[in-house]
Design a protein around this motif. Structure first.
Motif, PDB file in Angstrom:
ATOM      1  N   THR A 170       1.376   5.373  10.246  1.00  0.00           N
ATOM      2  CA  THR A 170       0.512   5.835   9.158  1.00  0.00           C
ATOM      3  C   THR A 170      -0.723   4.965   8.983  1.00  0.00           C
ATOM      4  N   TYR A 171      -0.548   3.650   8.973  1.00  0.00           N
ATOM      5  CA  TYR A 171      -1.665   2.774   8.633  1.00  0.00           C
ATOM      6  C   TYR A 171      -2.761   2.793   9.691  1.00  0.00           C
ATOM      7  N   SER A 172      -2.403   2.867  10.958  1.00  0.00           N
ATOM      8  CA  SER A 172      -3.435   2.928  11.991  1.00  0.00           C
ATOM      9  C   SER A 172      -4.205   4.239  11.898  1.00  0.00           C
ATOM     10  N   PHE A 173      -3.529   5.325  11.534  1.00  0.00           N
ATOM     11  CA  PHE A 173      -4.205   6.601  11.315  1.00  0.00           C
ATOM     12  C   PHE A 173      -5.202   6.483  10.157  1.00  0.00           C
ATOM     13  N   ILE A 174      -4.770   5.898   9.064  1.00  0.00           N
ATOM     14  CA  ILE A 174      -5.646   5.730   7.900  1.00  0.00           C
ATOM     15  C   ILE A 174      -6.842   4.858   8.255  1.00  0.00           C
ATOM     16  N   ALA A 175      -6.592   3.767   8.977  1.00  0.00           N
ATOM     17  CA  ALA A 175      -7.685   2.872   9.361  1.00  0.00           C
ATOM     18  C   ALA A 175      -8.713   3.602  10.216  1.00  0.00           C
ATOM     19  N   ALA A 176      -8.254   4.403  11.170  1.00  0.00           N
ATOM     20  CA  ALA A 176      -9.174   5.136  12.041  1.00  0.00           C
ATOM     21  C   ALA A 176      -9.995   6.153  11.249  1.00  0.00           C
ATOM     22  N   ILE A 177      -9.352   6.857  10.313  1.00  0.00           N
ATOM     23  CA  ILE A 177     -10.051   7.863   9.507  1.00  0.00           C
ATOM     24  C   ILE A 177     -11.107   7.195   8.625  1.00  0.00           C
TER      25      ILE A 177
END
Length: 589
Positions: free
Chosen positions: A205-212
Motif C-alpha cells: 500500500t505505502y509504495s503505491f501511495i508514494a508513487a501516486i
C-alpha cells in the motif's frame, strides 16, 4: 548496462559471498519476523492453498496486500523451486530490471557509456546515520526507523518489489512522453503503465501511495509552471495549510484511507488543468489507476464497513511513528541538496519540467512524511523512506539533464537570442553545484558501507539443518493424520520457520498482517508458549491439539504435561555442531 547490473548485485548481495553456506535456498535473516509471515503466504500458494486466509493458521480472512507473494508462490509451484529460491530470484530480478533501465537512460542522456555505471549509486544513498548515531540507521520513537534505500531493498519483499516497479513506471512514463512517439502509442502504453501503478496497491500500500503522490504533485506542478497559471499556483499553496487544518477532521470522520486521498488536495487545481489541457484523456489514465487498485481498495473498505477487528487494531496501532523535522532534514540531505539545485536551475533557465520535478517531489515528501500531523497517521516514517527511494531512483536522469544543459549554456561567451532568453550559467557554478551534490552523496554512502559490513546484512536462516528436517517431517506427518488441526510448539521451536519449511497450519499468527478465526485462543497460546507453558483450554478452543517438543528444551513439556499429552511419534537429530536431541509429536487430550 551489464557493468551496472554486476555492480548492483555486488553492492546489494555481495556481502553474502563471505557467509558460509550461502545459496539461493537460504533466507535472509534480516528483520525476519515480518518477512517470514510474507514467506508463509508464498509457501501456502506454492502448495495450492489459494484462499485469502491468515497464513500461519490458514483460518480467518486476510486483507493484507499480498499479490506479489501469491505470484512468487505460483512461480515456485510451476517451476518446482523452493519458495525461498523463488523469493530471492524474483526479488532481485525486479531490482535488476530497474537498474538496467536507469543505466540505459543515463547512457542515452549523457552519450557516455561510463555514466551508466552510476545506476546502482542511488540505491546506496544513506541518511547520515553513521555521523549522527554511529550506525547505519536512525532509530525514532516506538519501532520507527530511518534508513537508506539499501535497507529497504535488502528484504526482497513486496515493498522492495513494489517500489522498484513504481520507479520503473515513472521512468517509463518519462521516456514515453519526453521522446517522440505516436499519439496512439502514448495513450495505449500510458494506460497500461497506469494500470500497473494502480495494481501496486495490491502489492504494498505505502509504495503505491508514494508513487501516486509523487506523480500527482509533479504533474500538477508541471502544468501550472508551464502555463504560468498564477491563480492555480496560489490556490495550490493555500490548500496546503487546509490539509493540515482539516485533515484530522477528515480522518476522524472517514478514516485513514479518505484522509490519505484528502492529502492530495493541493494537487487538485493542477490536475484539473491537466485534464482540461488533455481534453479528458488524463481521466482515462486516472481510471486505469483506480481500476488496478480496486481489488485491494474495495476489499479493505468492505472489511472496514463490516467491522473487521484486525483492521480496527491496525489503524489504532499507528502511533508515535512520525519523523521529527530536524531528523527528516538531515536524513534527506543527499536528495534535498540536488533537488534545491534542480529547482534553482529551473528558475534560472526557465525550465518548467525541472521545476515541476523538484517541487512535486519535495511537496509529496513533506506531506507523506508528516501525515501523522495532518491526520492520516499512516506510518509516516515508512512513507518518508518510500518517497526517498522513488526520488533517489529518478533524480539521476534529471540531474544529468540539468547539468548537461547548464554546462552547454556556458559554452558561449555571446549567446544567441534563444539562449539569452534562458540565461546561460557560468561553468564554474556548474562545477561547484556538481561537486557539492556529489560530495554530500558520497558522505552519505558511509551508511551503506557500515551496513554492508554488518552481521545483520549477511545473516542467513538455516532452514535445512538435521533438526529442521526432523521438525518438518513430523509436522507433515501430523497434518496428514489430523488435517486442519493446528500444531503447537514449545519455546525452543520457531513456529514461523516451521510454517515455511513444512507448510502445515501452525498455532501462531503475525499480529500486523491478519488474525485467525479463533484469535483470542491463538493469542493465548502464543503468549503461553513464550513463558514456556501450555494453556490447555486455549489449545482446545483453538484446535491446536497437536504438539511438537524438543527434548533439549528447558520447557520439558513431556514431563510437565504428562497427564495431558499422548506421544504419537518421535525422531532424533544430530546437528552439524554436534548438538543432539529428540523431537516428539504429541496429541493433547
Amino acid at each position: 548496462m551489464a557493468g551496472a547490473l554486476v555492480l548492483h548485485l555486488i553492492t546489494q548481495s555481495g556481502m553474502y559471498l563471505a557467509t558460509p553456506g550461502f545459496s539461493l535456498g537460504r533466507f535472509r535473516d534480516y528483520f525476519v519476523h515480518d518477512q517470514l509471515g510474507y514467506l508463509a503466504i508464498v509457501k501456502n500458494f506454492s502448495e495450492g492453498q489459494f484462499a485469502a486466509v491468515e497464513p500461519d493458521t490458514e483460518t480467518g480472512a486476510n486483507t493484507y496486500p499480498r499479490m506479489y507473494y501469491e505470484a512468487i508462490g505460483l512461480v515456485a509451484r510451476v517451476t518446482g523451486w523452493d519458495p525461498i529460491v523463488a523469493w530471492n530470484v524474483c526479488g532481485m530480478a525486479v531490482q535488476l530490471v530497474l537498474v538496467g533501465l536507469l543505466a540505459a537512460i543515463l547512457i542515452g542522456l549523457s552519450r557516455r557509456w561510463w555514466v551508466g555505471l552510476l545506476a546502482p549509486v542511488p540505491f546506496m544513498l544513506g541518511t547520515f546515520s553513521r555521523l549522527t548515531v554511529t550506525g547505519w540507521y536512525t532509530p525514532l520513537e516506538s519501532h520507527a526507523v530511518i534508513w537508506g534505500p539499501f535497507g529497504v531493498l535488502h528484504t526482497l519483499n513486496g515493498e522492495s518489489v513494489s517500489l522498484s516497479i513504481a520507479a520503473i513506471c515513472v521512468l517509463s512514463l518519462a521516456l514515453l512522453w519526453l521522446r517522440p512517439a505516436r499519439p496512439g502509442t502514448r495513450v495505449l502504453l500510458t494506460t497500461l503503465i497506469s494500470l500497473v501503478l494502480g495494481g501496486l496497491a495490491n502489492v504494498q500500500t505505502y509504495s503505491f501511495i508514494a508513487a501516486i503522490y509523487l506523480l500527482a504533485f509533479g504533474l500538477a506542478a508541471w502544468v501550472i509552471l508551464r502555463g504560468r497559471h498564477v491563480v492555480l499556483a496560489g490556490l495550490s499553496v493555500v490548500l496546503i495549510p487546509v490539509v493540515f487544518l482539516a485533515g484530522p477532521t477528515v480522518a476522524e470522520a472517514g478514516g485513514q484511507l479518505p484522509a490519505l486521498v484528502f492529502g492530495l488536495l493541493p494537487a487538485v487545481p493542477g490536475m484539473i488543468a491537466l485534464i482540461v489541457r488533455s481534453r479528458g484523456v488524463v481521466l482515462l489514465y486516472c481510471f486505469a489507476v483506480v481500476l488496478g487498485a480496486s481489488p485491494q481498495v474495495v476489499g479493505t473498505i468492505m472489511s472496514l464497513v463490516n467491522g473487521d477487528p484486525f483492521l480496527a487494531y491496525r489503524v489504532a496501532s499507528n502511533s508515535k511513528l512520525g519523523v521529527p523535522f530536524e531528523i527528516g532534514i538531515i536524513s534527506g540531505l543527499a536528495l534535498i541538496v540536488p533537488l534545491a539545485v534542480i529547482l534553482a536551475a529551473a528558475i534560472w533557465r526557465r525550465r518548467p519540467l525541472w521545476g515541476a520535478y523538484a517541487l512535486g517531489a519535495a511537496l509529496a515528501w513533506i506531506l507523506l512524511g508528516t501525515n501523522d500531523i495532518w491526520g492520516a497517521n499512516a506510518e509516516p516514517y515508512r512513507l518518508y523512506m518510500d518517497i526517498f527511494f522513488l526520488v533517489a531512483a529518478t533524480i539521476l536522469p534529471v540531474g544529468v539533464m540539468v547539468l548537461t544543459d547548464l554546462w552547454n549554456s556556458g559554452a558561449h561567451s555571446v549567446s544567441p537570442a534563444p539562449e539569452r532568453a534562458r540565461r546561460p550559467v557560468p561553468r564554474w557554478t556548474v562545477i561547484v553545484a556538481a561537486t557539492v551534490c556529489i560530495g554530500i552523496a558520497t558522505v552519505s554512502l558511509t551508511d551503506w558501507w557500515v551496513f554492508y559490513r554488518s552481521g545483520i546484512a549477511r545473516g542467513l536462516l538455516v532452514t535445512d539443518s538435521p533438526r529442521a528436517s526432523v521438525l518438518t517431517d513430523l509436522a507433515q506427518q501430523s497434518a496428514k493424520a489430523h488435517p486442519g488441526t493446528l500444531i503447537m510448539v514449545d519455546s525452543c521451536i520457531d513456529p514461523r520457520v516451521l510454517k515455511v519449511t513444512s507448510g502445515v497450519p501452525i498455532a501462531y499468527y503475525h499480529l500486523g498482517m491478519a488474525w485467525p478465526t479463533d484469535y483470542d485462543a491463538i493469542a493465548t497460546i502464543v503468549s503461553s508458549r513464550l513463558s514456556g507453558a501450555i494453556d490447555r483450554d486455549a489449545a482446545i478452543a483453538g484446535n491446536a491439539t497437536q504438539v511438537l517438543s524438543d527434548s533439549a528444551c528447558g520447557d520439558d513439556w513431556g514431563n510437565r504435561y504428562a497427564a495431558d499429552l499422548v506421544e504419537q511419534s518421535s525422531l532424533p537429530y544430530t546437528n552439524d555442531d554436534g548438538s543432539t536431541g529428540t523431537i516428539t509429536l504429541w496429541g493433547l487430550e
